[in-house]
Design a protein around this motif. Structure first.
Motif, PDB file in Angstrom:
ATOM      1  N   GLY A  49       0.736  -1.052  -0.229  1.00 28.45           N
ATOM      2  CA  GLY A  49      -0.037   0.080   0.016  1.00 28.45           C
ATOM      3  C   GLY A  49       0.870   1.256   0.141  1.00 28.45           C
ATOM      4  O   GLY A  49       2.173   1.137   0.264  1.00 28.45           O
ATOM      5  N   ASP A  50       0.121   2.301  -0.233  1.00 28.32           N
ATOM      6  CA  ASP A  50       0.972   3.604  -0.093  1.00 28.32           C
ATOM      7  C   ASP A  50       1.006   4.238   1.167  1.00 28.32           C
ATOM      8  O   ASP A  50       1.230   5.490   1.367  1.00 28.32           O
ATOM      9  CB  ASP A  50       0.183   4.528  -1.535  1.00 28.32           C
ATOM     10  N   PHE A  51       0.884   3.556   2.113  1.00 31.43           N
ATOM     11  CA  PHE A  51       0.762   3.957   3.328  1.00 31.43           C
ATOM     12  C   PHE A  51       1.474   2.782   4.494  1.00 31.43           C
ATOM     13  O   PHE A  51       1.805   1.949   3.916  1.00 31.43           O
ATOM     14  CB  PHE A  51      -0.777   4.272   4.057  1.00 31.43           C
ATOM     15  N   GLN A  52       1.948   3.288   5.494  1.00 34.16           N
ATOM     16  CA  GLN A  52       2.708   2.439   6.383  1.00 34.16           C
ATOM     17  C   GLN A  52       1.740   2.132   7.611  1.00 34.16           C
ATOM     18  O   GLN A  52       0.828   2.688   8.008  1.00 34.16           O
ATOM     19  CB  GLN A  52       3.964   3.199   6.532  1.00 34.16           C
ATOM     20  N   ASN A  79       4.653   0.313  -2.246  1.00 31.18           N
ATOM     21  CA  ASN A  79       3.707   1.097  -2.891  1.00 31.18           C
ATOM     22  C   ASN A  79       3.359   0.473  -4.472  1.00 31.18           C
ATOM     23  O   ASN A  79       4.350   0.151  -5.096  1.00 31.18           O
ATOM     24  CB  ASN A  79       4.094   2.448  -3.276  1.00 31.18           C
ATOM     25  N   PRO A  80       2.177  -0.128  -4.444  1.00 29.04           N
ATOM     26  CA  PRO A  80       2.022  -1.023  -5.661  1.00 29.04           C
ATOM     27  C   PRO A  80       2.148  -0.068  -6.925  1.00 29.04           C
ATOM     28  O   PRO A  80       2.028  -0.872  -8.195  1.00 29.04           O
ATOM     29  CB  PRO A  80       0.571  -1.483  -5.344  1.00 29.04           C
ATOM     30  N   ASN A  81       2.189   1.090  -6.810  1.00 25.56           N
ATOM     31  CA  ASN A  81       2.073   2.058  -8.215  1.00 25.56           C
ATOM     32  C   ASN A  81       3.600   2.094  -8.518  1.00 25.56           C
ATOM     33  O   ASN A  81       3.655   2.698  -9.504  1.00 25.56           O
ATOM     34  CB  ASN A  81       1.386   3.352  -7.841  1.00 25.56           C
ATOM     35  N   ASP A  82       4.425   1.917  -7.761  1.00 18.88           N
ATOM     36  CA  ASP A  82       5.961   1.851  -7.966  1.00 18.88           C
ATOM     37  C   ASP A  82       6.164   0.878  -9.259  1.00 18.88           C
ATOM     38  O   ASP A  82       5.528  -0.007  -9.127  1.00 18.88           O
ATOM     39  CB  ASP A  82       6.728   1.495  -6.860  1.00 18.88           C
ATOM     40  N   ALA A  83       7.009   1.476 -10.193  1.00 19.85           N
ATOM     41  CA  ALA A  83       7.364   0.665 -11.211  1.00 19.85           C
ATOM     42  C   ALA A  83       7.883  -0.620 -10.751  1.00 19.85           C
ATOM     43  O   ALA A  83       7.919  -1.658 -11.717  1.00 19.85           O
ATOM     44  CB  ALA A  83       8.225   1.448 -12.213  1.00 19.85           C
ATOM     45  N   TYR A  84       8.808  -0.837  -9.902  1.00 18.91           N
ATOM     46  CA  TYR A  84       9.499  -1.906  -9.676  1.00 18.91           C
ATOM     47  C   TYR A  84       8.829  -2.734  -8.382  1.00 18.91           C
ATOM     48  O   TYR A  84       9.493  -3.799  -7.924  1.00 18.91           O
ATOM     49  CB  TYR A  84      10.911  -1.401  -8.691  1.00 18.91           C
ATOM     50  N   PHE A  85       7.796  -2.493  -8.081  1.00 20.63           N
ATOM     51  CA  PHE A  85       6.912  -3.317  -7.207  1.00 20.63           C
ATOM     52  C   PHE A  85       6.804  -4.714  -7.489  1.00 20.63           C
ATOM     53  O   PHE A  85       7.166  -5.569  -6.828  1.00 20.63           O
ATOM     54  CB  PHE A  85       5.348  -2.633  -6.929  1.00 20.63           C
ATOM     55  N   PRO A  86       6.452  -5.005  -8.644  1.00 19.74           N
ATOM     56  CA  PRO A  86       6.443  -6.509  -9.065  1.00 19.74           C
ATOM     57  C   PRO A  86       7.808  -7.287  -8.924  1.00 19.74           C
ATOM     58  O   PRO A  86       7.703  -8.396  -8.571  1.00 19.74           O
ATOM     59  CB  PRO A  86       5.826  -6.742 -10.562  1.00 19.74           C
ATOM     60  N   GLN A  87       8.703  -6.527  -9.289  1.00 18.88           N
ATOM     61  CA  GLN A  87      10.074  -6.959  -9.090  1.00 18.88           C
ATOM     62  C   GLN A  87      10.279  -7.414  -7.720  1.00 18.88           C
ATOM     63  O   GLN A  87      10.922  -8.370  -7.235  1.00 18.88           O
ATOM     64  CB  GLN A  87      11.208  -6.402  -9.472  1.00 18.88           C
ATOM     65  N   ALA A  88      10.198  -6.343  -6.802  1.00 24.15           N
ATOM     66  CA  ALA A  88      10.327  -6.511  -5.466  1.00 24.15           C
ATOM     67  C   ALA A  88       9.436  -7.535  -4.711  1.00 24.15           C
ATOM     68  O   ALA A  88      10.007  -8.264  -3.937  1.00 24.15           O
ATOM     69  CB  ALA A  88      10.075  -5.233  -4.531  1.00 24.15           C
ATOM     70  N   ILE A 100      -0.209  -7.950   3.791  1.00 30.80           N
ATOM     71  CA  ILE A 100      -1.511  -7.098   3.626  1.00 30.80           C
ATOM     72  C   ILE A 100      -1.513  -6.663   2.303  1.00 30.80           C
ATOM     73  O   ILE A 100      -0.683  -5.842   2.011  1.00 30.80           O
ATOM     74  CB  ILE A 100      -1.284  -6.214   4.669  1.00 30.80           C
ATOM     75  N   LEU A 101      -2.535  -7.211   1.508  1.00 29.40           N
ATOM     76  CA  LEU A 101      -2.572  -6.873   0.175  1.00 29.40           C
ATOM     77  C   LEU A 101      -4.057  -6.452  -0.255  1.00 29.40           C
ATOM     78  O   LEU A 101      -5.046  -6.767   0.480  1.00 29.40           O
ATOM     79  CB  LEU A 101      -2.424  -8.125  -0.886  1.00 29.40           C
ATOM     80  N   THR A 102      -4.225  -5.894  -1.267  1.00 34.07           N
ATOM     81  CA  THR A 102      -5.494  -5.588  -1.912  1.00 34.07           C
ATOM     82  C   THR A 102      -6.211  -6.898  -2.418  1.00 34.07           C
ATOM     83  O   THR A 102      -5.538  -7.822  -2.812  1.00 34.07           O
ATOM     84  CB  THR A 102      -5.607  -4.483  -2.965  1.00 34.07           C
ATOM     85  N   LYS A 103      -7.615  -6.795  -2.398  1.00 35.79           N
ATOM     86  CA  LYS A 103      -8.370  -8.059  -2.951  1.00 35.79           C
ATOM     87  C   LYS A 103      -7.964  -8.256  -4.412  1.00 35.79           C
ATOM     88  O   LYS A 103      -7.772  -9.628  -4.569  1.00 35.79           O
ATOM     89  CB  LYS A 103      -9.717  -7.819  -2.771  1.00 35.79           C
ATOM     90  N   ASP A 104      -7.764  -7.222  -5.183  1.00 36.99           N
ATOM     91  CA  ASP A 104      -7.386  -7.662  -6.842  1.00 36.99           C
ATOM     92  C   ASP A 104      -6.144  -8.229  -6.668  1.00 36.99           C
ATOM     93  O   ASP A 104      -6.069  -8.887  -7.636  1.00 36.99           O
ATOM     94  CB  ASP A 104      -7.567  -6.329  -7.365  1.00 36.99           C
ATOM     95  N   PHE A 105      -5.133  -7.580  -6.044  1.00 36.42           N
ATOM     96  CA  PHE A 105      -3.813  -8.240  -6.255  1.00 36.42           C
ATOM     97  C   PHE A 105      -3.694  -9.538  -5.666  1.00 36.42           C
ATOM     98  O   PHE A 105      -3.075 -10.420  -5.930  1.00 36.42           O
ATOM     99  CB  PHE A 105      -2.894  -7.189  -5.459  1.00 36.42           C
ATOM    100  N   ALA A 106      -4.312  -9.967  -4.605  1.00 34.23           N
ATOM    101  CA  ALA A 106      -4.391 -11.073  -3.931  1.00 34.23           C
ATOM    102  C   ALA A 106      -5.056 -12.087  -4.671  1.00 34.23           C
ATOM    103  O   ALA A 106      -4.589 -13.207  -4.769  1.00 34.23           O
ATOM    104  CB  ALA A 106      -5.230 -11.142  -2.395  1.00 34.23           C
TER     105      ALA A 106
END
Length: 169
Positions: A49-52, A79-88, A100-106
């Motif tokens: 998420g874009d929060f902590q 932050n899932p909007n980060d370009a490197y999120f999938p790699q991380a 802790i994930l969003t429903k769509d990503f999960a």
């Protein structure tokens, strides 16, 4: 180099000071790594998420799991909007204990069989995949999941998730 030149070099105090400093640094580095908690003494939480998580929540989780042998709680926020999120995520997904994930990503990640079935909690709202409870509602569109390959005991995971659930309400 003759024997007398070699003996002269050994009398140089700068040489001995250099040897002592190198030895101190090497021993300090070795003791630092030896003192680090093992994987079984760390609880890692991945927040997509874009929060902590608030510091007080992290402290409550640590207080809940410390009697169970946990020395460190790492709550990492990405932050899932980060370009490197999938790699991380792909690099670190197997070393995380709680997600802790969003429903769509999960729903996308569920296909990889990364999650294990969720424990039962009173009054919790679950996210089901294939008629099985895999996620538990956290806040908004976020759900809590357990890594299927987590080495943490059920008591540790249950304690941490109980704190997350109680703080979300």
């Amino acid at each position: 180099m003759t024997k007398s030149q070699f003996v002269e070099q050994l009398k140089n105090p700068k040489l001995w000071l250099t040897f002592v400093l190198i030895a101190v640094l090497l021993w300090s580095f070795a003791f630092y790594w030896i003192a680090q908690p093992t994987k079984s003494e760390k609880l890692v939480i991945w927040l997509a998420g874009d929060f902590q998580l608030k510091t007080e929540i992290k402290n409550k989780i640590f207080s809940a799991v410390e009697p169970l042998g946990i020395k460190v709680v790492n709550a990492k926020s990405y932050n899932p909007n980060d370009a490197y999120f999938p790699q991380a995520f792909s690099l670190q997904a197997h070393s995380v204990d709680i997600y802790i994930l969003t429903k769509d990503f999960a729903q996308t990640v569920y296909q990889t069989q990364l999650f294990r079935q969720m424990m039962q909690f009173d009054g919790a709202t679950y996210l089901q995949f294939d008629q099985q409870n895999y996620g538990i509602h956290f806040v908004g569109d976020y759900y809590i999941f357990i890594n299927a390959m987590s080495k943490q005991s059920d008591d540790v995971l249950r304690s941490a998730i109980a704190v997350l659930i109680s703080e979300a309400q």
